[in-house]
Design an enzyme around this catalytic site. Structure first.
Site, PDB file in Angstrom:
ATOM      1  N   SER A  49       0.705  -1.326   0.097  1.00  0.00           N
ATOM      2  CA  SER A  49      -0.010  -0.026   0.027  1.00  0.00           C
ATOM      3  C   SER A  49       0.976   1.416  -0.134  1.00  0.00           C
ATOM      4  O   SER A  49       0.478   2.458  -0.463  1.00  0.00           O
ATOM      5  CB  SER A  49      -0.836   0.076   1.227  1.00  0.00           C
ATOM      6  OG  SER A  49      -0.331  -0.124   2.381  1.00  0.00           O
ATOM      7  N   ASP A  94      -3.206   6.548  11.981  1.00  0.00           N
ATOM      8  CA  ASP A  94      -2.441   5.719  10.876  1.00  0.00           C
ATOM      9  C   ASP A  94      -1.118   6.463  10.858  1.00  0.00           C
ATOM     10  O   ASP A  94      -0.770   7.791  10.278  1.00  0.00           O
ATOM     11  CB  ASP A  94      -3.115   6.039   9.778  1.00  0.00           C
ATOM     12  CG  ASP A  94      -2.444   5.528   8.441  1.00  0.00           C
ATOM     13  OD1 ASP A  94      -1.172   5.184   8.713  1.00  0.00           O
ATOM     14  OD2 ASP A  94      -2.907   5.170   7.576  1.00  0.00           O
ATOM     15  N   HIS A 100       1.014   5.375   6.544  1.00  0.00           N
ATOM     16  CA  HIS A 100       0.563   5.858   4.964  1.00  0.00           C
ATOM     17  C   HIS A 100       1.151   7.346   5.067  1.00  0.00           C
ATOM     18  O   HIS A 100       1.411   8.089   6.086  1.00  0.00           O
ATOM     19  CB  HIS A 100      -0.632   5.595   4.628  1.00  0.00           C
ATOM     20  CG  HIS A 100      -0.833   4.068   4.715  1.00  0.00           C
ATOM     21  ND1 HIS A 100      -1.515   3.478   5.707  1.00  0.00           N
ATOM     22  CD2 HIS A 100      -0.696   3.111   3.634  1.00  0.00           C
ATOM     23  CE1 HIS A 100      -1.558   2.141   5.420  1.00  0.00           C
ATOM     24  NE2 HIS A 100      -1.142   2.011   4.312  1.00  0.00           N
TER      25      HIS A 100
END
Ligand SMILES: *[C@@H]1O[C@H](CO)[C@@H](O)[C@H](O)[C@H]1NC(C)=O
Ligand SMILES: *[C@@H]1O[C@H](CO)[C@@H](O)[C@H](O)[C@H]1NC(C)=O
Ligand SMILES: *[C@@H]1O[C@H](CO)[C@@H](O)[C@H](O)[C@H]1NC(C)=O
Ligand SMILES: *[C@@H]1O[C@H](CO)[C@@H](O)[C@H](O)[C@H]1NC(C)=O
Ligand SMILES: *[C@@H]1O[C@H](CO)[C@@H](O)[C@H](O)[C@H]1NC(C)=O
Ligand SMILES: *[C@@H]1O[C@H](CO)[C@@H](O)[C@H](O)[C@H]1NC(C)=O
Length: 454
Positions: A192, A433, A436
């Site tokens: 990702s 998060d 990312h």
């Protein structure tokens, strides 16, 4: 090294376990790519441009399919339902790769001695040239990375320019990049993080392509963006472990027991081998504990268990064997992106404090900074494998420069695929998060670096 170990022992074990858990749940729960495009094609189609979901498969299928040589005996494919019937500790077995001589590494070193080190530098606030695009203007933006849309209003993270110590980066010029991509297939292959870089590149480049000349074909494993007026594609192939594994479905993959085939990269290489420019990454999926190996000649799902680093080394060896035997650097370009750092331990940059990247608004300015999210043994292993490949692979060494960007992660400002319980909402750091990167942001600079010496 010393600093690293000292830190580890100071850091409460409970907190560490907790962080690993948070990292685990973010890494896996978000890997929900179909949802990104479902949003695009169904639910909130009002604010999405339908042109981006044209299902035009004829474009590349018009070129005759090359014949793929299948291995003599294809082992059973792995999927999310695969489980090991028995597991023993790793026996020390290695795959018998064809012995390829070490490539002459002269060219790369020479090139580096002449040019400046692009990866050594600092972040400079620059709100006149950055961001390079607007979040809301990019039709391919992912809800996982659109931080402003999801409530992040400190926009500072979008305004940083990477300044190498001894030179300047070329100004980004989308038309110039497209000229270089004319007639070519460019493919990102990885997890990702690599997908985020792919989306960043689409956002950096799509604005100069007329709406009726661009299209995207979403698919769970291989997604293809086409720019018809340049006869070029920018693609993303999901292959988080590089080698074949039971996590190869980008949407619906198994989480609790990762099994890979250390001697088989074919499932993915058959899809990436036609690309002219390949950009690989792999790292975080190896950081969640041991993995299981299933050799091609093992019947009855008899597995061996190995630690993540050992598993990654085997997958890298399989990948390196493919590169070594298939890449002519005059015809194809191959890039490897180094580890993308995480910022789960605020302790790293502010000793004695608790928390993570949540609420961080500025980069780290200490040029010697290195956090616990970037594993040195992994770096050494990757250095070793890549050095064998010489000029066949160019390294884009993003680790140090991204380490400084504790402010660049989505934290709570992204779409979470599962509903958040009130307890979690009450404690934002707990579900932040820190893996990312918001867009526009850090991956835009990775792409600038990728095209510097193109
Ligand atoms: C692919 O295989 C078919 C059948 O074996 C053969 O006729 C054809 O020439 C092959 N094409 C290429 C491009 O090798
Ligand atoms: C850029 O930042 C400076 C300093 O924070 C501020 O004074 C200026 O208004 C900003 N300019 C733009 C275009 O945002
Ligand atoms: C982003 O949008 C602002 C106004 O909304 C505009 O002034 C600016 O030029 C846009 N930037 C880019 C890179 O398109
Ligand atoms: C960008 O590149 C194109 C093609 O090389 C060139 O014509 C154009 O002048 C460049 N634009 C800028 C702003 O440098
Ligand atoms: C488009 O690019 C492909 C290679 O990706 C090439 O085989 C084909 O001939 C090109 N088509 C045109 C019309 O230039
Ligand atoms: C990347 O840079 C780091 C220093 O920031 C260095 O230790 C490492 O060896 C480099 N890795 C590669 C693969 O070039």
């Amino acid at each position: 090294m010393q600093r690293w170990q000292k830190k580890k022992s100071q850091f409460p074990v409970i907190a560490l376990i907790f962080l690993v858990f948070v990292a685990f749940s973010i890494l896996y729960n978000e890997c929900n790519f179909r949802q990104v495009y479902q949003d695009q094609s169904h639910s909130d189609s009002e604010d999405r441009d339908q042109r981006s979901v044209v299902k035009d498969v004829s474009f590349f299928n018009s070129t005759p399919a090359q014949n793929i040589t299948l291995p003599k005996k294809q082992p059973v494919g792995l999927d999310k339902f695969s489980t090991c019937r028995s597991t023993v500790t790793y026996s020390g077995r290695r795959a018998a790769w064809g012995v390829h001589k070490t490539e002459p590494s002269g060219r790369r070193e020479e090139a580096q001695a002449e040019a400046c080190d692009l990866f050594s530098g600092k972040w400079v606030f620059d709100n006149t040239s950055y961001p390079l695009y607007n979040e809301s203007d990019c039709p391919y933006m992912s809800d996982q990375l659109a931080c402003h849309k999801h409530g992040r209003h400190d926009s500072g993270y979008q305004f940083w320019r990477w300044q190498p110590h001894n030179c300047n980066l070329k100004r980004w010029n989308a038309t110039e990049i497209w000229e270089k991509l004319r007639g070519k297939r460019l493919m990102f292959v990885g997890d990702s993080l690599n997908r985020g870089q792919w989306i960043s590149l689409l956002c950096l480049l799509e604005s100069v392509i007329p709406a009726d000349k661009q299209s995207i074909t979403p698919n769970s494993e291989l997604t293809i963006f086409r720019a018809e007026n340049y006869n070029a594609t920018i693609e993303f192939l999901w292959a988080p472990l590089l080698a074949e594994s039971n996590s190869d479905d980008a949407v619906d993959h198994r989480l609790d027991e990762r099994i890979l085939r250390p001697d088989s990269i074919f499932r993915h290489s058959s899809r990436w081998e036609h690309a002219d420019i390949l950009i690989f990454n792999s790292y975080l999926w190896w950081r969640q504990g041991p993995v299981k190996l299933l050799w091609g000649d093992q019947e009855n799902m008899a597995c061996e268990e190995i630690d993540g680093l050992g598993g990654m080394e085997m997958a890298m060896d399989a990948w390196a064997d493919w590169v070594s035997s298939h890449i002519d650097p005059l015809e194809k370009k191959v890039f490897f992106m180094t580890m993308s750092p995480t910022h789960f331990a605020k302790e790293d940059w502010e000793p004695g404090s608790e928390g993570n990247c949540y609420d961080e608004k500025e980069p780290i300015y200490d040029e010697r900074y290195w956090g616990t999210g970037s594993d040195l043994p992994t770096m050494e292993m990757v250095d070793k494998v890549l050095s064998r490949l010489g000029s066949k692979v160019s390294v884009i060494n993003i680790t140090q420069l991204s380490e400084y960007r504790k402010d660049g992660h989505p934290t709570i400002y992204r779409k979470f695929w599962e509903p958040l319980s009130p307890e979690r909402v009450a404690n934002p750091a707990a579900y932040s998060d820190c893996i990312h990167w918001c867009l526009p942001g850090v991956p835009d600079v990775w792409n600038e670096l990728l095209f510097q010496n193109f």
